[in-house]
Design an enzyme around this catalytic site. Sequence first.
Site, mmCIF file in Angstrom:
data_model
loop_
_atom_site.group_PDB
_atom_site.id
_atom_site.type_symbol
_atom_site.label_atom_id
_atom_site.label_comp_id
_atom_site.label_asym_id
_atom_site.label_seq_id
_atom_site.Cartn_x
_atom_site.Cartn_y
_atom_site.Cartn_z
ATOM 1 N N HIS A 156 0.819 -1.218 0.000
ATOM 2 C CA HIS A 156 0.000 0.000 0.000
ATOM 3 C C HIS A 156 0.854 1.270 0.000
ATOM 4 O O HIS A 156 0.356 2.346 -0.306
ATOM 5 C CB HIS A 156 -0.932 -0.003 1.215
ATOM 6 N N ASP A 364 3.680 9.378 -0.527
ATOM 7 C CA ASP A 364 2.479 8.603 -0.180
ATOM 8 C C ASP A 364 2.256 7.534 -1.232
ATOM 9 O O ASP A 364 2.435 7.800 -2.427
ATOM 10 C CB ASP A 364 1.257 9.549 -0.162
HETATM 11 P P1 ADQ Z 1 -3.235 5.936 4.741
HETATM 12 O O1 ADQ Z 1 -1.842 6.405 4.977
HETATM 13 O O2 ADQ Z 1 -4.048 5.656 5.933
HETATM 14 O O3 ADQ Z 1 -3.245 4.631 3.823
HETATM 15 P P2 ADQ Z 1 -5.133 7.308 2.833
HETATM 16 O O4 ADQ Z 1 -4.978 6.576 1.549
HETATM 17 O O5 ADQ Z 1 -5.284 8.761 2.663
HETATM 18 O O6 ADQ Z 1 -3.908 7.097 3.819
HETATM 19 O O7 ADQ Z 1 -6.410 6.733 3.569
HETATM 20 C C1 ADQ Z 1 -6.939 7.287 4.746
HETATM 21 C C2 ADQ Z 1 -8.428 6.945 4.865
HETATM 22 O O8 ADQ Z 1 -8.897 7.223 6.174
HETATM 23 C C3 ADQ Z 1 -9.287 7.741 3.905
HETATM 24 O O9 ADQ Z 1 -10.314 6.933 3.411
HETATM 25 C C4 ADQ Z 1 -9.854 8.874 4.787
HETATM 26 O O10 ADQ Z 1 -11.092 9.392 4.386
HETATM 27 C C5 ADQ Z 1 -9.976 8.177 6.129
HETATM 28 N N1 ADQ Z 1 -9.821 9.142 7.237
HETATM 29 C C6 ADQ Z 1 -8.744 9.911 7.484
HETATM 30 N N2 ADQ Z 1 -8.952 10.714 8.555
HETATM 31 C C7 ADQ Z 1 -10.190 10.445 9.000
HETATM 32 C C8 ADQ Z 1 -10.986 10.957 10.082
HETATM 33 N N3 ADQ Z 1 -10.545 11.888 10.924
HETATM 34 N N4 ADQ Z 1 -12.220 10.447 10.229
HETATM 35 C C9 ADQ Z 1 -12.683 9.491 9.388
HETATM 36 N N5 ADQ Z 1 -11.974 8.986 8.363
HETATM 37 C C10 ADQ Z 1 -10.747 9.440 8.167
HETATM 38 C C11 ADQ Z 1 -2.262 3.747 3.269
HETATM 39 C C12 ADQ Z 1 -1.185 4.431 2.389
HETATM 40 C C13 ADQ Z 1 -1.847 5.274 1.299
HETATM 41 C C14 ADQ Z 1 -2.797 4.406 0.475
HETATM 42 C C15 ADQ Z 1 -3.737 3.613 1.389
HETATM 43 C C16 ADQ Z 1 -4.551 2.595 0.617
HETATM 44 O O11 ADQ Z 1 -0.330 5.242 3.206
HETATM 45 O O12 ADQ Z 1 -0.882 5.860 0.453
HETATM 46 O O13 ADQ Z 1 -3.566 5.222 -0.371
HETATM 47 O O14 ADQ Z 1 -3.022 2.892 2.395
HETATM 48 O O15 ADQ Z 1 -3.753 1.757 -0.123
#
Ligand code: ADQ
Length: 455
Positions: A156, A364
């Site tokens: 990921h 990221d």
């Molecule tokens: P993350 O580093 O966790 O994922 P991201 O892909 O942005 O990053 O996903 C975060 C998720 O959590 C999003 O769906 C977002 O809406 C949700 N979220 C964040 N803050 C929140 C809050 N306060 N309340 C509710 N929901 C919240 C890792 C990798 C990324 C990759 C993903 C998926 O670091 O690069 O995109 O896995 O593969």
Amino acid sequence: MGRLVIVSNRVASITPGKASTGGLAVGIGDVLGKAGGLWFGWNGETSPHAPEQVQVTEHGNITLATIGLSRKDYEQYYLGFSNNVLWPAFHYRSDLIRYHRDEYEGYQRANLWLAEKLFPLLKPDDTIWVHDYHLIPMAAALRAMGVKNKIGFFLHIPFPTQPILTCIPPSSELLRALSHYDLVGFQTPSDRQAFVDCLTRESGARKLDEDNLQMEDRVVRSGVYPISVYPDEIEDQAHTAASRRHLRRLRQSLLDRKLIISVDRLDYSKGQFERFRAFEKLMEIQPSHRSALSMVQIAPLSRSDIKTYQKIRHDLEGEAGRINGRFGDIDYTPIRYINRNYERSTLMAFFRGAQVGAVTPLRDGMNLVAKEYVAAQHRDDPGVLVLSRFAGAAAEFDGALLVNPYDTLGMAEAMHRALTMPREERKERHASMLQQLKTNDLGAWWRRFLGDLGV
Ligand code: ADQ
């Protein structure tokens, strides 16, 4: 087709609509919700001694099989090697690597132990899909026990280039471990390329064709599978949640001010500190925004047991306070910095209410927030995505304003351009990104991966 078995470090709770602040959990939840199967991993609990028993619970077509970790495994496997070595290195932060050989041994030990716990649950025609950097040695451990099933791996997070990967002392062992998978999936073409380069240059693998490498007696296939979202679902959520209490309160408190929104786990890879600095620079170079613009930064806390994360929390709180002190007024707080979670639909409505989505990580894998922000916009009056060129999403989104998060002035200028962009240009940019999301949605991600694995 046989059963799908998903293995990840953490198994999330299966509660519809429940907020999950990890992109991985959102993706896996969708595959299992639609294809059914078994999800195996850590339940998030620790105890002085590792428990013997796997807890199995049924939830419709999904079986959850979870187990706790011993305190020692938690410290060595999870906090130590996974999050103090692999996470920083794979995000190009070799300066933050804290390597200890005993923690690496703990990482291998925990992977072996988890494989032993999974083994009795497996059936001969299961397809096994392992997720993320915590579990790189899982296939080799299962193969050593005689497991012949198809095993795929999806990373990921980014895959680093050779000079960074080799900063990790056991990098050759990690590469060899990855070669035990039948298919290794990455978020972007450049991550996949870095993997192919490392495996050929460091481990003597031979390229058979575009997709396949020969490594000793094994053929390793690799591919690019950008994770995504369901844009129609998000648009619906953003639209129907628009009257909710939280959103009403946000609108009322903004008065007529414009809004820049950012949502990311509190993590040094997400570039929150650099973003605050860019917002401050924007206030300096464009005084017209003073008192007329707010930034909401939602940053749920993560990995609070690790020192580097405690420090970034402290630094960010200080930075928000300093900037608010400089530009705030008795009835105006320029940066609203919030650590809490929100329901998914509320978050999507917040995205719809913001003129700019600032997604500016230093590095990221993909960044689902960038995709969610685009999907949540009103098609006739969309906001603008300001996106780091170092997020995986930048490889797909030609409609975003791409920025370099190390360039404070450049980011401030991009924010200004986004805030003043004519509606026609906003619509054009948004339409092209929405089209991309529709062509490559979350279902396409896992269907293509499982298809290539031969399911
Ligand atoms: P993350 O580093 O966790 O994922 P991201 O892909 O942005 O990053 O996903 C975060 C998720 O959590 C999003 O769906 C977002 O809406 C949700 N979220 C964040 N803050 C929140 C809050 N306060 N309340 C509710 N929901 C919240 C890792 C990798 C990324 C990759 C993903 C998926 O670091 O690069 O995109 O896995 O593969």
